[in-house]
Design a protein around this motif. Structure first.
Motif, PDB file in Angstrom:
ATOM      1  N   PRO A 182       0.804  -1.230   0.000  1.00 33.84           N
ATOM      2  CA  PRO A 182       0.000   0.000   0.000  1.00 33.84           C
ATOM      3  C   PRO A 182       0.834   1.275   0.000  1.00 33.84           C
ATOM      4  CG  PRO A 182      -0.166  -1.164   2.110  1.00 33.84           C
ATOM      5  CD  PRO A 182       0.508  -2.090   1.161  1.00 33.84           C
ATOM      6  N   GLN A 219      -3.809  -6.569  -7.750  1.00 34.40           N
ATOM      7  CA  GLN A 219      -2.849  -5.466  -7.670  1.00 34.40           C
ATOM      8  C   GLN A 219      -3.325  -4.265  -8.488  1.00 34.40           C
ATOM      9  OE1 GLN A 219       0.816  -7.230  -9.039  1.00 34.40           O
ATOM     10  NE2 GLN A 219       1.305  -8.125  -7.040  1.00 34.40           N
ATOM     11  N   ARG A 222      -5.968  -2.487  -6.605  1.00 35.10           N
ATOM     12  CA  ARG A 222      -5.475  -1.715  -5.459  1.00 35.10           C
ATOM     13  C   ARG A 222      -4.747  -0.451  -5.888  1.00 35.10           C
ATOM     14  NH1 ARG A 222      -4.516  -6.984  -3.837  1.00 35.10           N
ATOM     15  NH2 ARG A 222      -2.262  -6.867  -4.209  1.00 35.10           N
TER      16      ARG A 222
END
Length: 303
Positions: A182, A219, A222
């Motif tokens: 993150p 991924q 995100r």
């Protein structure tokens, strides 16, 4: 189908320039969007063989080519400092007439993490690498945009660092930020013109291609959410997949690569990077298949 479908290559810096010149020129002749190189002091099984510096290699490649984009995949804080790196990048951007992309990541725990440290000194932990990266990227961004920078941080300092005339590409050359966590994805969303992944490393040895594709889908979701959280359109961020670290062998044939690329372009990847073949290594591949992929794969996908 996504708007952008690009195919690029990565050329490891293992060639003496008398041979390396031909490899970089061939990449341009084959029509690749970009040719990248690794920025390491040494790397894995290549440690005991020839391994040249990324910045001089890219400088020579810039002088030997005319059109192809050039860059690193990736540079890291493991042995780079933002001030000296900025000076090198501005010079590279000038020599190449604005064809440089900086691939940048937090770095790993290989030889780069230990070469500059005493034998009794522990390398950075993953958290410490992320901490350095979180300061490194904004400072480098500032150094490449402004003619004079002074900065005092936790890990880095700059005392009236001059970078005149700045980059050919304005406001600075593009960043391709490698990240799977993150914190790195937030940096990619804020500072990147592209985001880079190699897939999920946990799946390389034991996973299936289907599991890998699903991990990459997550991924992409995100990093897109990271863009949206700061009000940025996720479509503005190019999404690069560096191959060679996912299950399967997409370079075994043209059809295998077209299937692989089609799957990943559909996931939102916009650029796929394949390794220039290296015999007797993890990146061994048939040269004729490699050339067919370079010249035919995108046309098949577009049809």
């Amino acid at each position: 189908m996504v708007v952008a479908m690009r195919l690029s290559t990565v050329i490891l810096p293992i060639h003496r320039w008398s041979e390396g010149r031909k490899v970089w020129q061939r990449a341009e002749e084959l029509g690749f969007h970009a040719a990248y190189t690794y920025d390491h002091l040494a790397w894995r099984t290549f440690r005991d063989g020839p391994w040249f510096g990324a910045v001089p290699t890219l400088t020579a490649a810039a002088a030997a080519t005319d059109r192809i984009r050039l860059g690193t995949l990736v540079t890291s804080p493991n042995f780079r400092h933002p001030v000296t790196l900025a000076k090198d990048l501005i010079t590279l951007d000038d020599v190449s007439d604005g064809r440089i992309t900086l691939g940048i990541g937090a770095g790993g725990d290989g030889f780069d993490a230990t070469t500059l440290r005493r034998s009794d000194e522990e390398p950075w932990t993953p958290r410490e690498r992320a901490d350095h990266f979180e300061e490194f990227v904004p400072l480098l961004d500032q150094l490449l945009r402004e003619p004079s920078v002074s900065y005092e941080g936790t890990f880095y300092s700059a005392n009236e660092a001059r970078n005149i005339p700045g980059c050919v590409q304005r406001p600075r050359l593009p960043f391709a930020v490698a990240a799977t966590g993150p914190r790195g994805m937030r940096l990619a969303a804020r500072y990147g013109q592209a985001w880079v992944t190699t897939g999920d490393p946990k799946l390389y040895g034991t996973g299936t291609p289907e599991q890998s594709a699903e991990a990459i889908r997550g991924q992409v979701t995100r990093v897109s959410a990271a863009c949206e959280s700061i009000g940025r359109d996720a479509a503005e961020l190019d999404k690069i997949l560096l191959t060679g670290f996912t299950p399967g062998d997409p370079l075994q044939s043209l059809d295998a690569f077209v299937d692989f690329a089609g799957t990943h372009f559909a996931l939102g990847i916009t650029e796929i990077v394949i390794h220039d073949p290296i015999p007797d290594s993890d990146f061994a591949a048939d040269e004729k298949v490699f050339e067919r992929i370079a010249t035919e794969a995108l046309d098949q996908l577009r049809r």
